[in-house]
Each structure stands twice: as structure tokens, then as C-alpha cells.
Write an enzyme that holds these catalytic residues in place. Structure first.
Site, PDB file in Angstrom:
ATOM      1  N   SER A   1       5.359   3.652  -0.981  1.00 54.67           N
ATOM      2  CA  SER A   1       6.382   2.522  -0.811  1.00 54.67           C
ATOM      3  C   SER A   1       6.907   2.365   0.620  1.00 54.67           C
ATOM      4  O   SER A   1       5.907   2.319   1.304  1.00 54.67           O
ATOM      5  CB  SER A   1       7.308   2.749  -1.855  1.00 54.67           C
ATOM      6  OG  SER A   1       8.267   1.468  -1.964  1.00 54.67           O
TER       7      SER A   1
ATOM      8  N   ASP B   1      -0.121  -3.146  -9.053  1.00 56.06           N
ATOM      9  CA  ASP B   1       1.221  -3.113  -8.196  1.00 56.06           C
ATOM     10  C   ASP B   1       1.319  -4.359  -7.583  1.00 56.06           C
ATOM     11  O   ASP B   1       0.653  -4.847  -6.703  1.00 56.06           O
ATOM     12  CB  ASP B   1       0.886  -2.106  -7.089  1.00 56.06           C
ATOM     13  CG  ASP B   1       2.117  -1.914  -6.040  1.00 56.06           C
ATOM     14  OD1 ASP B   1       3.275  -2.604  -6.506  1.00 56.06           O
ATOM     15  OD2 ASP B   1       2.054  -1.112  -5.267  1.00 56.06           O
TER      16      ASP B   1
ATOM     17  N   HIS C   1       3.275   0.156  -9.305  1.00 61.90           N
ATOM     18  CA  HIS C   1       3.751   0.812  -7.935  1.00 61.90           C
ATOM     19  C   HIS C   1       3.709   2.290  -8.230  1.00 61.90           C
ATOM     20  O   HIS C   1       4.086   3.075  -7.081  1.00 61.90           O
ATOM     21  CB  HIS C   1       5.031   0.183  -7.724  1.00 61.90           C
ATOM     22  CG  HIS C   1       5.710   0.452  -6.150  1.00 61.90           C
ATOM     23  ND1 HIS C   1       4.604  -0.048  -5.324  1.00 61.90           N
ATOM     24  CD2 HIS C   1       6.767   0.724  -5.646  1.00 61.90           C
ATOM     25  CE1 HIS C   1       5.343   0.053  -4.168  1.00 61.90           C
ATOM     26  NE2 HIS C   1       6.346   0.759  -4.471  1.00 61.90           N
TER      27      HIS C   1
END
Length: 724
Positions: A580, A662, A694
């Protein structure tokens, strides 16, 4: 927060087998060897996990859900365990899945389960509410009673204080006046005749987290009366008002993370207070979550926090019914603003900020049984302790269950006698359930994984701090295997957390788990750079508009500080890894710190800030981080820290990981990064999961993720770049 010194706290994991209440259910084999085996990815994936927990108000009964994973098929199943005070815990025969246990005022236990029931009416969903009237003795065959016949499958529920009502929620068409069974349940996003989804002007989220939106369908709350047997009756009363008369349109609980912590009953059991954000064209840019009060008689819900255009959440009603405590942010559009506890007089509507002088952000909130205090949790310098808050003065007292190292405290339930039930996890071990008094010790009710982990090599952790960017104090942790303390040099892994407003903390993770990385023979160095949580709001805010500035400086200085503290770490043999925002930082390091590492692991990272601005779903996040502007309004804000602008400097071997579901950082960002690496001739691999979001959550996928990552690290740190 200035310092020029470095401080170390060494924290060792004692791998002790303790005789505890619940029998161990584990796929981790106990080995007789003198040197325990390393903790492996297989162990991580198959280790039993504590799920939902419930404790009766007097502390006499506790119930919890355990998830187990088959070591061969990786199929996951759940089981319900119950423990009465002074008696051993026992597994309850349920013949189905278990979820969301909760005790009613009369001591009976409710939960959601898909256990088969031949008597269920036609059209009822597989998952229903079930009730166990006397959950106290293992020798007694459990008498389960189906307590609902819902047409829709409930995602969760919450019992009223008097035990005579229940609120449940599920995804339902906004026009449906009953809890499922409506004629218009078909997806409105596919009007036909083809398979295309049509989203009309003014639609809110088109897709969110990992799911494409079905216009007109939302997570909705319905209240039901419970009869004398504790069974939900009727079709339920919608708590979002009449859709034809302009009722509330939005998800309650909020998506994608919302749960029962966003829902509270009033003490008279006549109304429900819940958090929701309006679903309209502004929804992807709005953090304006409000608290709504909805009477169970069907009257229109009333917005209690309309004056605050930022987030209001975590409603908690005092035992005497007079006060509503809740947490609120102050800045619209910012999802990581400080959550300050507020008190509202339910009768007069008067509101005051209670913890405005306390520079921490609460993560949970509950009243003590006598109404004299609030118990909150909040991140605080690598720990997540519990705190007692005086509702009169706002004074905050940190509570201690584990002196010197609280770890991560969660699921706090204040009991009638002043004790607290809570879960605790840490870098070394996943969550277990406890009951105790702060400063006076606790009783451990579960042994979900503690004994199993005793058969695996433990880890040792060092906490340290150093002078980071601007001379500010920055904290970090080093985690390495116990057996390696005297075994020579260890290759280094620089761990970079996501968020970016977040922290790896002293907590267990089923994904980025320092213990399983350290077990492969590495020293894991994690730095809470500027932007991290648990150090005050100014420190959290410091990353805004500065993604590649102070955080990179902190990581550079933090790695050097770790090497100076621990000569066993081989700084010349190091890789960096992150997901991320941490994945963004991997792309940034490729171009701005290109010769420091032998390899990089980049998971779901931003590669091109321009594309990200137009592709991500929760636009408020990306815009806030770039000065509150859309890309077309201020392109320089985005380009200043854009990794794509430095591709000409890329030369460090990189493993790129991404997932097709995602929607936060779309997989095209990963494909672009991999294309850039391939085009420049940089050694690189690409791992794509078609069925993950994600996060990588499925057991087999998690195992593949770890095997791929560790093979990549071994190649560059142990085999000199040679493929296995």
C-alpha cells in the site's frame, strides 16, 4: 519531540506451555527436538485464530469463536467455545458455522449460524439467528433454538438492553420495506439486455474496496421484536426511513470496514443510534459520517451530528441512558484526523468535547457498568493500551495489564464488578482472551495458539528511537529469531507500513507478520516514520503533501540507527519490502535511493500518481494527501512525489505483487511498475492474484504469497541473485 539520543528496550518472548482453560486445537505439530522448528508460512496460515468473543456482564460466562484451517485442503471451519467461571472450556456441538456470539440480559447466548434446520420455512436464508438458553455445562446436550426466519442473510446483529428487541443488518434494495423477500431484489446495475452495468449521473461509489456497486442496494438496519421465547417476529422495521419520503440513503454500518461498533441502542430499547454517510455524487469524496437516531416505531431517523462535516462514529450510551459518548474528527475529507471523545446530553442535545486536550485518537469506546468512566483504546508509541476516561473532567489514565509492554489490547468489555474482559496480541503471538483488573493481573481464558507456538522458535524484539527528520523523535522495532542471537550475521529487511497514517505496532498480523519473516533467518527493521499513528496528531499529519520527503529520511536514518544498535544485522545484505503506502515507498526508493538494497518487494503500491488520482475509489484520501485538490486542479502536488518520474533511475531487482480485485490501488499500477522494470531490463517478477483485494486473505493464496516472497528474498540475500 526532539532528541539526539537512542534508546533500546529488549523484549524477549518466553515460549512456555501453560495449562489453560481451553484445549488446544492446532495444526502446528509439537516437536521433540531440542531446538524448536522455525515458525513457517504453513504455520501462519494454519494457526487457529480467535474470532468473535462475548462475555456475560457478570463475567461468569465467556464464549468465543475459533477458526481452524485444514493443513491439507486449507478449508476453514469455525467452532464455538464456552467457559463458565471455575470450569474448563468446552466446544459446543453446533453442526454449522459460528459467528458473532452475544449474551442476552437473561444469560442466554445468541449467534449467527448456517446450521441446518429442516423446520425452517421456505424462502428463509441459510444463515439465521440461533439461541442457546443455558450455555453452562459441557455434559448437557446443547438445546439450540432457531431464533429467526429471515428472508435475507444477516451480516450482523445487536441485542437491545432489555433483551426484547434486536437490530440486524444486510445488503438490501433501498426500496425494500422488509428484511428481504422483495420483488425488486434483482440488480439494478444490469438493466439488460446485455451484461453491461449502467451507472447513471449522480451515482456515489461505482466500486468500493473490492466490490462493484449495485445501485439502489445498501447495508441497511432493521429492528425486530423478540417474543417470549427470544424469537424475532414479523418482517422487521427499517431504520432508514421511508424511501419514497426522502429517507436516509447510505450504508449502515459503513463500508467497507464498519461493524457493530457503529451501532448502539438507547437504554430504553426504543431507538437505535448508528453511523452512516449519505450515498450521493459526493460520497467518493466525503468523510462526513454522521450519527443518526432511529426510533423502532418507524419514524424518520434524525441526524444528531449534522453540524460536524467530518466523521462521527463509535456511539456508546451511558448505563443511565442520559449520555451519548462518541468519537469525532474535526477536518472534513481527512480519514486519519484525531478521533476525540465527545459527550452529548441525549435529552437536551448539548455536546462537549471530552478528550480535546489528549493528543491520541481513540480506536474503541465503552462505558463502565456503573457509568462513572469510559474505557477506550488508542495507539500509543507502538502499543495499543486501554485508557480510563473521566466523563466529568476528561482526565485520561493509561491502564496497565502487561507492565512495560501492553501490546495490542482489543475487544474490551467492562464487567459489573469493575474487571475488564479483553483480548491481547503482540508480535510474538495472536490474540487470546483475558479477564482482569488493571495493575492487578489477569486470568487467561483461552489457549488458541499459545501452546502451539511454544513448539516454534520465538523472536526477540528491540524497541528503539532516534532523531529523525527535523530532529523529531522517531521510533522503530527490530525483530529477529531467538535462536539467531548468537548465530552470526543476519540479512536485513526494511519493513515499511501502509496507511500511510498507520503503524506496524506491537501486534500480531496474519499478513505482514514480522515473526514469520524473522523465522526465515532475517532481522526485520520496522520504522514508524513521520505520518505514523500513536505519536500525536501533528506527527500523523506530517506526511501530508510530503510522501517522499520526511518519511524517506526517517527510513534512511532509522535503518542506520538499527545497524548501529545491533551489530548482528548485516546492513550490506538488505532488502526492502512494503505494501500500500509501503508499496508506494518501494517504488519511490527504486528511483530515489536506488543503490541501497539488493532487492525490493512491492505490494499494491502507487506507481503513477496521476493515474491513481483518477482510478482509486475513495477519492477523499488521495485528494487530502495532495493538498485537498483533484489532480487537474493542482498537478504539481501529485507530480512532486510521483515515482513514475524517476523510472530512469530504477535498477534494484523488484518483486511486484498485485490483485485484480484491489480497487484502492488498482492492479494496473502494479502492471505499470512491472512494465517499467522489464523495459529497463531490471530483474523483476510479477505475482497477480485474480481473486484477492488490497489484502491477500485466502489460505492458499497467503501460502503462495509467502513462498514467492521468501524465495525472492533468498535469491538476493542468500544465493547472490541466482534463481532457485
Amino acid at each position: 519531540m526532539k532528541t539526539s539520543s537512542i534508546r533500546i528496550t529488549r523484549l524477549s518472548f518466553a515460549a512456555l506451555c501453560i495449562a489453560l482453560a481451553a484445549p488446544l486445537v492446532s495444526s502446528v505439530a509439537v516437536q521433540a527436538a531440542e531446538v524448536p522448528a522455525p515458525f513457517s508460512p504453513q504455520d501462519l496460515v494454519t494457526l487457529p485464530r480467535l474470532g468473535g468473543v462475548a462475555v456475560s456482564p457478570d463475567g461468569a460466562l465467556a464464549a468465543w469463536v475459533v477458526t481452524t484451517t485444514d493443513p491439507a485442503s486449507y478449508a476453514r471451519t469455525t467452532a464455538l467455545w464456552i467457559k463458565a467461571a471455575g470450569a474448563p472450556a468446552f466446544a459446543v456441538a453446533l453442526d454449522g458455522a459460528a459467528d458473532s456470539p452475544a449474551f442476552a440480559p437473561d444469560g442466554s447466548l445468541y449467534l449467527l449460524s448456517d446450521r441446518k434446520d429442516p423446520a425452517a420455512p421456505k424462502g428463509a436464508s441459510a444463515t439465521q439467528l440461533w439461541k442457546l438458553s443455558a450455555p453452562t455445562k459441557a455434559a448437557t446436550a446443547p438445546q439450540w433454538h432457531r431464533a429467526s426466519a429471515f428472508a435475507a442473510e444477516p451480516a450482523g446483529f445487536k441485542l437491545s438492553p432489555d433483551g426484547k428487541r434486536i437490530v440486524v443488518w444486510a445488503d438490501l434494495p433501498r426500496t425494500c420495506a422488509t428484511f428481504g423477500g422483495c420483488a425488486d431484489s434483482a440488480g439494478r446495475a444490469q438493466p439488460g439486455p446485455g451484461s453491461g452495468r449502467l451507472y447513471r449521473d449522480g451515482t456515489g461509489f461505482v466500486r468500493h474496496w473490492d466490490t462493484w456497486a449495485n445501485p439502489g442496494t445498501y447495508s441497511r438496519l432493521f429492528a425486530f421484536a423478540l417474543d417470549a421465547e427470544g424469537v424475532a417476529t414479523g418482517n422487521g422495521q427499517a431504520l432508514d426511513g421511508d424511501a419514497r419520503a426522502g429517507g436516509l440513503v447510505g450504508d449502515a454500518p459503513t463500508k467497507p470496514y464498519g461493524d457493530g461498533a457503529e451501532i448502539a441502542w438507547t437504554r430504553d430499547s426504543n431507538a437505535v443510534i448508528y453511523a452512516a454517510r449519505l450515498a450521493d455524487r459526493n460520497e467518493p469524496r466525503s468523510t462526513n459520517v454522521d450519527l443518526w437516531l432511529a426510533p423502532v416505531d418507524g419514524a424518520a431517523p434524525r441526524n444528531l451530528t449534522a453540524s460536524n462535516l467530518a466523521t462521527d462514529t463509535m456511539p456508546a450510551v451511558s448505563p443511565d441512558g442520559r449520555w451519548l459518548a462518541y468519537a469525532a474528527m474535526a477536518r472534513p475529507g481527512y480519514e486519519s484526523d484525531r478521533l476525540v471523545v465527545h459527550l452529548r446530553d441525549i435529552k437536551t442535545g448539548a455536546v462537549r468535547a471530552l478528550t480535546g486536550a489528549w493528543d491520541r485518537s481513540v480506536t474503541s469506546l465503552a462505558w463502565t457498568a456503573d457509568g462513572k468512566a469510559l474505557i477506550a483504546t488508542a495507539e500509543d508509541v507502538l502499543d495499543t493500551p486501554a485508557f480510563r476516561i473521566d466523563p466529568r473532567s476528561g482526565k485520561v489514565e493509561r491502564l496497565t495489564f502487561n507492565p512495560g509492554r501492553e501490546g495490542h489490547i482489543g475487544n474490551v468489555v467492562p464487567l459489573k464488578d469493575g474487571r475488564l474482559a479483553y483480548t491481547r496480541d503482540s508480535i510474538e503471538a495472536p490474540a487470546e482472551l483475558f479477564i482482569g483488573r488493571p495493575g492487578k493481573g489477569s486470568d487467561k481464558l483461552t489457549d488458541i495458539a499459545t501452546s502451539a507456538l511454544a513448539a516454534r522458535v520465538g523472536v526477540v524484539t528491540q524497541r528503539f528511537h532516534f532523531a529523525g527528520a527535523g530532529g523529531d523523535t522517531v521510533w522503530g522495532q527490530i525483530t529477529k529469531p531467538v535462536h539467531a542471537v548468537a548465530d552470526g550475521k543476519l540479512p536485513a529487511i526494511l519493513y515499511v507500513h501502509g496507511g500511510p497514517q498507520g503503524s506496524f505496532n506491537d501486534a500480531w498480523s496474519n499478513r505482514w507478520n514480522p515473526r514469520v519473516w524473522a523465522a526465515q533467518g532475517y532481522a526485520v527493521v520496522a520504522i514508524d516514520f513521520h505520518g505514523s499513528t500513536g505519536y500525536g496528531q501533528a506527527f500523523t499529519d506530517a506526511i501530508n503533501r510530503d510522501w517522499g520527503g520526511k518519511p524517506l529520511e526517517d527510513l534512511q536514518k532509522g535503518l542506520e540507527a538499527a545497524l548501529a544498535l545491533d551489530p548482528q544485522i548485516d546492513g550490506a545484505n538488505a532488502c526492502a519490502a512494503g505494501a500500500s503506502y509501503g508499496g508506494y515507498m518501494m517504488n519511490w526508493i527504486e528511483g530515489r535511493w536506488p543503490d541501497r538494497f539488493k532487492c525490493i518487494v512491492q505490494h499494491d503500491g502507487v506507481f503513477d500518481a496521476r493515474a491513481m488520482a483518477y482510478e482509486t475509489e475513495e477519492q477523499w484520501f488521495d485528494e487530502w494527501e495532495h493538498g485537498g485538490h483533484a489532480y487537474h486542479e493542482a498537478p504539481d502536488e501529485y507530480e512532486k512525489w510521483n515515482p513514475v518520474n524517476y523510472v530512469t533511475q530504477w535498477r534494484t531487482p523488484m518483486l511486484v505483487i498485485t490483485s485484480e480485485r484491489d480497487f484502492r490501488i488498482p492492479y494496473t499500477q502494479g502492471l505499470a511498475a512491472f512494465s517499467a522494470l522489464q523495459r529497463r531490463g531490471v530483474p523483476s517478477d510479477l505475482l497477480v492474484f485474480p481473486d484477492e483485494n488490497h489484502w491477500v486473505l485466502k489460505p492458499k493464496n497467503s501460502l503462495q504469497w509467502h513462498q514467492t516472497v521468501f524465495e525472492w528474498l533468498d535469491r538476493w540475500l542468500k544465493r547472490g541473485g541466482k534463481a532457485g
